[in-house]
Design a protein around this motif. Structure first.
Motif, PDB file in Angstrom:
ATOM      1  N   PHE A  35       0.849  -1.185   0.000  1.00 18.81           N
ATOM      2  CA  PHE A  35       0.000   0.000   0.000  1.00 18.81           C
ATOM      3  C   PHE A  35       0.890   1.241   0.000  1.00 18.81           C
ATOM      4  CE2 PHE A  35      -2.298  -3.452   1.905  1.00 18.81           C
ATOM      5  CZ  PHE A  35      -3.607  -3.341   1.430  1.00 18.81           C
ATOM      6  N   THR A  36       0.571   2.193  -0.847  1.00 21.05           N
ATOM      7  CA  THR A  36       1.371   3.407  -0.931  1.00 21.05           C
ATOM      8  C   THR A  36       0.532   4.626  -0.585  1.00 21.05           C
ATOM      9  OG1 THR A  36       0.890   3.759  -3.278  1.00 21.05           O
ATOM     10  CG2 THR A  36       2.807   2.408  -2.740  1.00 21.05           C
ATOM     11  N   THR A  89       4.278   0.614   2.032  1.00 24.74           N
ATOM     12  CA  THR A  89       4.183  -0.302   3.159  1.00 24.74           C
ATOM     13  C   THR A  89       3.685  -1.664   2.703  1.00 24.74           C
ATOM     14  OG1 THR A  89       3.654   1.566   4.607  1.00 24.74           O
ATOM     15  CG2 THR A  89       3.182  -0.634   5.461  1.00 24.74           C
ATOM     16  N   ARG A  90       4.469  -2.689   3.019  1.00 23.49           N
ATOM     17  CA  ARG A  90       4.042  -4.074   2.772  1.00 23.49           C
ATOM     18  C   ARG A  90       3.579  -4.670   4.086  1.00 23.49           C
ATOM     19  NH1 ARG A  90       4.070  -6.700  -1.713  1.00 23.49           N
ATOM     20  NH2 ARG A  90       3.659  -8.611  -0.574  1.00 23.49           N
ATOM     21  N   SER A 119       7.914  -0.849   6.108  1.00 24.73           N
ATOM     22  CA  SER A 119       7.520   0.430   5.526  1.00 24.73           C
ATOM     23  C   SER A 119       8.755   1.229   5.133  1.00 24.73           C
ATOM     24  CB  SER A 119       6.672   1.234   6.499  1.00 24.73           C
ATOM     25  OG  SER A 119       6.151   2.397   5.879  1.00 24.73           O
ATOM     26  N   VAL A 120       8.674   1.858   3.971  1.00 24.76           N
ATOM     27  CA  VAL A 120       9.749   2.715   3.475  1.00 24.76           C
ATOM     28  C   VAL A 120       9.204   4.139   3.391  1.00 24.76           C
ATOM     29  CG1 VAL A 120      11.351   3.178   1.605  1.00 24.76           C
ATOM     30  CG2 VAL A 120      10.727   0.816   2.153  1.00 24.76           C
ATOM     31  N   GLY A 121       9.777   5.026   4.197  1.00 21.75           N
ATOM     32  CA  GLY A 121       9.375   6.417   4.157  1.00 21.75           C
ATOM     33  C   GLY A 121      10.043   7.156   3.019  1.00 21.75           C
ATOM     34  N   GLU A 122       9.295   8.060   2.397  1.00 17.72           N
ATOM     35  CA  GLU A 122       9.790   8.833   1.258  1.00 17.72           C
ATOM     36  C   GLU A 122       9.674  10.310   1.607  1.00 17.72           C
ATOM     37  OE1 GLU A 122       7.436   7.397  -1.989  1.00 17.72           O
ATOM     38  OE2 GLU A 122       8.301   5.378  -1.888  1.00 17.72           O
ATOM     39  N   GLY A 123      10.610  10.786   2.440  1.00 13.74           N
ATOM     40  CA  GLY A 123      10.580  12.148   2.961  1.00 13.74           C
ATOM     41  C   GLY A 123      11.554  13.081   2.306  1.00 13.74           C
ATOM     42  N   PRO A 132      -1.324   7.661   9.908  1.00 17.92           N
ATOM     43  CA  PRO A 132      -2.224   7.441   8.769  1.00 17.92           C
ATOM     44  C   PRO A 132      -1.695   6.476   7.717  1.00 17.92           C
ATOM     45  CG  PRO A 132      -2.288   9.731   9.427  1.00 17.92           C
ATOM     46  CD  PRO A 132      -1.197   9.090  10.241  1.00 17.92           C
ATOM     47  N   PRO A 133      -0.410   6.526   7.312  1.00 17.37           N
ATOM     48  CA  PRO A 133       0.035   5.504   6.357  1.00 17.37           C
ATOM     49  C   PRO A 133       0.049   4.095   6.945  1.00 17.37           C
ATOM     50  CG  PRO A 133       1.853   6.976   6.960  1.00 17.37           C
ATOM     51  CD  PRO A 133       0.603   7.580   7.495  1.00 17.37           C
ATOM     52  N   MET A 134       0.319   3.985   8.265  1.00 13.68           N
ATOM     53  CA  MET A 134       0.240   2.662   8.898  1.00 13.68           C
ATOM     54  C   MET A 134      -1.186   2.136   8.834  1.00 13.68           C
ATOM     55  SD  MET A 134      -0.994   1.083  11.868  1.00 13.68           S
ATOM     56  CE  MET A 134      -1.113   2.375  13.114  1.00 13.68           C
ATOM     57  N   ALA A 135      -2.164   2.965   9.215  1.00 15.29           N
ATOM     58  CA  ALA A 135      -3.561   2.511   9.211  1.00 15.29           C
ATOM     59  C   ALA A 135      -4.042   2.237   7.788  1.00 15.29           C
ATOM     60  CB  ALA A 135      -4.439   3.562   9.885  1.00 15.29           C
ATOM     61  N   TRP A 136      -3.594   3.053   6.828  1.00 17.60           N
ATOM     62  CA  TRP A 136      -3.987   2.834   5.438  1.00 17.60           C
ATOM     63  C   TRP A 136      -3.661   1.409   4.994  1.00 17.60           C
ATOM     64  CZ3 TRP A 136      -6.712   4.806   1.549  1.00 17.60           C
ATOM     65  CH2 TRP A 136      -6.392   4.478   0.237  1.00 17.60           C
TER      66      TRP A 136
END
Length: 892
Positions: free
Chosen positions: A357-358, A465-466, A484-488, A532-536
């Motif tokens: 999920f991205t 996030t896989r 999860s790979v953050g893209e900051g 939010p990206p974790m819950a997504w």
């Protein structure tokens, strides 16, 4: 030449077509209730009435006002029914957008009542009428209620009850003074010169005709081109912002700054600055950054250590491999989970659910941009009028940066127009304005325009996030893996996977966080960073597991979840008509309704150093602290906490916040402000009562105090001063004090969101219609204000799910969504009707009984909406936002 009539007074009409009406009204006439936010006519914050018609003044040249009649929010006089209704219904948070809403709503209400009498318009009619206005805080539910009530004639008379928000009247009348409104006469305007390259070494920066130091009466100013005599004091000034590291790593990185007495002069001076670059190879895509042989952003240990962080707590160490950082030390390798998941994958276990999920990056985008007005006083004191979420911390950092004693730095932040995590640092607007003020020997104001705000003022980083979940034959969670790979951009600090460790019991799990750095602007902490990206990802996987098991998604969460506070929310949600009466089975037709659910939690954070001072001055009690109100209502919480404890009316207290000083106040981030400042205010109230009783023994030791007795006690106690702090919780805290004023308490807050959507399968449009937000954060200090925060969180979550997406040119790295037309946030017609429910138990061990709710209320919103879309259509969204092209493609 024709005059212009403004709020009933005649003024000479402005002549300059290069000055907007907004600038003339604000800076020329001092009517600062008119706010400048987007600069492109999208947000409505600058709305005024021109000959009775609502007009966005940021687009209207000021010379077009000649012969016209203008009414600003100040001209409504504070007596219009809309102003009473907005205050009474708490139809605002930070208040920056409020004057524009009020001005337009006043015309709508007057017109509606003339045409329809005292009848309430429906929700869609109000949304259409105010479609030209945006509120980043998301105070739309209160606005709907306020406008409907004003149309019904409920506020024709002055209300006999105080509004729920202490500063509401100041905000609905335009009296609230934000940082840009505090620029003194004679101030200079500053402009930041930014990098045009995604990656380069800066060889030289030529300031043009600008000078680089204060005028020297004995000789020419340094930096003046070819000057052989003293340069006039109004010559533009220049300062370099790069420091020792002469490498720029993204388009928009600050390089230098200039200032001049006028905005036009400052822009011209900025255009004259010439930068010499040695371009370097850049990586603008996370996949390219990971590829073998990719240019490396940070080549040395010192560079990697200095990489900016987008986490709120100190970033833990992690290994680097090229442009990839991680896994971090908060990761959990989970060998048991890995064995079980690998075995399930090899055997094709049907109870294994996995997916990637991205999420796109989401800009903070507060309507009040970053702004600082800096001035050096003759005695050497530094004054900063700045929009910040951390008054005390900003003063401390400024003192360290410029080598000043702490008592020589004075930070003022009376009102803050939103922040959401973007305004915690010693940012470029502050540094530039201070340095320029030193050279110009005048106050200097630096304000980000909307392009700068959207480019370089922070964003919630994107994430990839896989997630894998395995259930056993009894339907219990057997193993979990989240990578999860953050893209900051150039920043690091992903905690997305680590937050999944705290969900759904104690089944074996592996969680690993990584970052991949690119030549794009840095992220910053944003409301519930990582949540939010974790819950997504996780909450959609849980829903998929419920389908695989043939189980109700709400019931599965209740069975897996060991958090008793969230279990109470599940039980409540299960009884909702919204959930019980939802459609079941496959749906057909163009318009399809679906209902989804998502759970969330958040850490309980504390500010151990929070302080509140109470003093008796002029026969009144003054509540004082160096904290700030970014729209969450801490003014109201402080007054209410003190008043309740003393047993006196809150209206009789004076609250002074937003100024640095000896009384330390916590920053407004991490959902720790109310849970820290409220108990500190209570302790201060107890100490004040004890001090008053020493002088007036007849004063009751507990409970309400008669008004006459309290006044007599204050008269005899002039000058009494006490300070209260936050006492320790009954079970202590999990961590020591970190980062100056941050600790981890025991327990997790919880939330459950139930979202209903209507999906147009022809156009690919998703319309959220209803949302139930269950929040478990213990005692609620100010009910209406807390409800407003949670309603606003739903609005921001809807924006995250459906609209908000930062896009860059893949070749140059230039931000393409650098305005509020291309970067869309939700308006009144985009949001669901929202009901908030508070479960107030579970935190009896906490001093004050309650914890923060700003973060937990936003974490699961987008995931609940995604699950609702899947329920309606059978298509599972994996990429956020859920754009129409993605939805239509998924349904084919």
């Amino acid at each position: 030449m024709d005059d212009v009539t403004v709020n009933g007074a005649r003024h000479p009409a402005p002549r300059d077509p290069d000055t907007t009406s907004a600038e003339h009204v604000r800076d020329g006439l001092g009517l600062t209730g008119t706010k400048i936010a987007c600069g492109s006519g999208v947000c409505g914050a600058c709305t005024i009435l021109v000959d009775g018609s609502p007009t966005v003044s940021c687009l209207l040249p000021s010379d077009r006002l000649a012969g016209r009649t203008v009414t600003t929010v100040e001209g409504l006089g504070g007596t219009h029914p809309v102003q009473h209704a907005f205050a009474a219904h708490d139809a605002l948070q930070c208040g920056y957008c409020t004057p524009g809403f009020v001005v337009s709503a006043s015309v709508f209400v007057d017109t509606w009542r003339a045409d329809h009498g005292d009848r309430r318009p429906d929700r869609d009619t109000i949304a259409d009428a105010l479609s030209g206005h945006l509120c980043r805080c998301g105070a739309y539910e209160g606005i709907f209620a306020a406008v409907a009530a004003a149309c019904a004639g409920e506020f024709d008379a002055v209300p006999d009850r105080e509004p729920p928000r202490r500063d509401a009247v100041d905000k609905v009348t335009g009296r609230a003074r934000f940082s840009a409104d505090l620029a003194p006469r004679g101030h200079w305007e500053g402009v930041i010169v930014r990098s045009a390259h995604a990656h380069a070494r800066v060889r030289a920066v030529h300031p043009g005709a600008a000078r680089t130091r204060a005028p020297d009466p004995g000789g020419p100013a340094e930096g003046a081109a070819g000057a052989s005599a003293a340069v006039p004091e109004d010559t533009p000034v220049f300062t370099d912002l790069l420091g020792d590291d002469r490498t720029v790593r993204y388009v928009g990185q600050p390089i230098a700054a200039v200032a001049a007495p006028t905005p036009g002069g400052a822009r011209a001076a900025a255009a004259a600055v010439r930068v010499e670059y040695d371009p370097l190879p850049a990586v603008l895509d996370p996949d390219a950054a990971r590829a073998p042989g990719a240019p490396v952003l940070y080549t040395t240990r010192d560079e990697r250590a200095a990489a900016p962080s987008y986490g709120e707590a100190p970033t833990p160490p992690a290994p680097w491999k090229g442009n990839v950082r991680g896994p971090g030390t908060l990761s959990w390798r989970g060998p048991t989970a890995v064995r079980r998941l690998r075995r399930a994958a090899r055997s094709g276990d049907p109870l294994l659910v996995s997916g990637e999920f991205t999420t796109a990056s989401q800009a903070h985008n507060p309507l009040e941009p970053h702004v600082c007005v800096a001035s050096w006083e003759p005695g050497g004191d530094l004054y900063l009028r700045v929009s910040t979420q951390a008054v005390a911390k900003t003063a401390e950092r400024a003192a360290q940066h410029w080598g000043l004693p702490p008592d020589r730095v004075h930070v003022v932040s009376e009102f803050v127009g939103g922040g959401f995590g973007a305004k915690n640092a010693l940012s470029a607007d502050i540094v530039a304005s201070v340095e320029l003020s030193r050279i110009a020997r005048a106050p200097v104001r630096v304000v980000f325009d909307r392009s700068e705000e959207l480019t370089d003022a922070g964003h919630r980083p994107g994430a990839r996030t896989r997630v894998a979940l395995l259930a056993d034959r009894s339907g219990n969670l057997s193993a979990m893996s989240v990578d999860s790979v953050g893209e900051g951009g150039v920043s690091v600090g992903s905690s997305t996977a680590a937050l999944a460790f705290l969900m759904y019991g104690r089944a074996p799990r592996r969680v690993r966080d990584f970052d991949v750095v690119t030549n794009l602007p840095p992220g910053m902490p944003m409301r519930g960073p990582g949540g939010p990206p974790m819950a997504w990802a996780l909450e959609q996987a849980v829903d998929a597991m419920a389908l695989r098991l043939g189980e109700d998604p709400l019931a599965l969460r209740a069975r897996w979840d060991g958090n008793p506070k969230r279990r109470a929310l599940y039980e409540r949600a299960a009884r909702l008509d919204l959930w019980r009466d939802r459609p079941r089975g496959p749906r057909t037709g163009r318009f399809r309704r679906g209902v989804g659910v998502a759970a969330a939690n958040w850490m309980y954070l504390i500010a151990p150093q929070a302080q509140v001072e109470l003093s008796v001055e002029g026969g009144a009690v003054v509540v004082r602290s160096a904290t700030q109100d970014i729209g969450t209502g801490i003014r109201t919480v402080l007054a209410g906490s003190v008043a309740d404890r003393l047993g006196v009316p809150a209206s009789g207290l004076r609250v002074e916040i937003g100024r640095s000083g000896p009384v330390h106040g916590t920053g407004s981030y991490g959902s720790r402000t109310t849970t820290s400042m409220g108990p500190a205010a209570v302790q201060a109230a107890d100490r004040l009562r004890a001090a008053l009783r020493e002088r007036s023994p007849s004063l009751p030791a507990v409970g309400p105090v008669p008004e006459h007795a309290f006044k007599e006690a204050l008269v005899s106690s002039e000058g009494v001063r006490v300070t209260g702090g936050r006492s320790r919780d009954r079970w202590g805290q999990l961590s020591p004090n970190m980062a100056g004023d941050l600790a981890l308490g025991r327990g997790l807050s919880g939330a459950v969101h139930v979202m209903e959507v209507e999906v147009d399968t022809l156009l690919g449009a998703v319309r959220p219609t209803r949302c139930w937000a269950g929040i478990a954060a213990g005692r609620v200090y100010a009910e209406r204000l807390a409800r407003n925060q949670c309603e606003g969180a739903v609005v921001q979550g809807v924006g995250y799910a459906l609209f908000e997406e930062r896009r860059h040119d893949p070749v140059t790295g230039v931000l393409l969504t650098d305005n509020m037309e291309d970067y869309r946030i939700p308006g009144m017609g985009d949001v669901p009707e929202t009901e908030v429910y508070f479960h107030e138990g579970g935190f009896e061990h906490v001093t004050g009984g309650g914890v923060g709710l700003g973060e937990v209320s936003v974490v699961g919103v987008a995931a609940a909406l995604a699950n609702a879309v899947h329920d309606a259509t059978g298509w599972r969204p994996h990429e956020l936002p859920i754009r129409p092209d993605r939805l239509i493609g998924g349904l084919r």
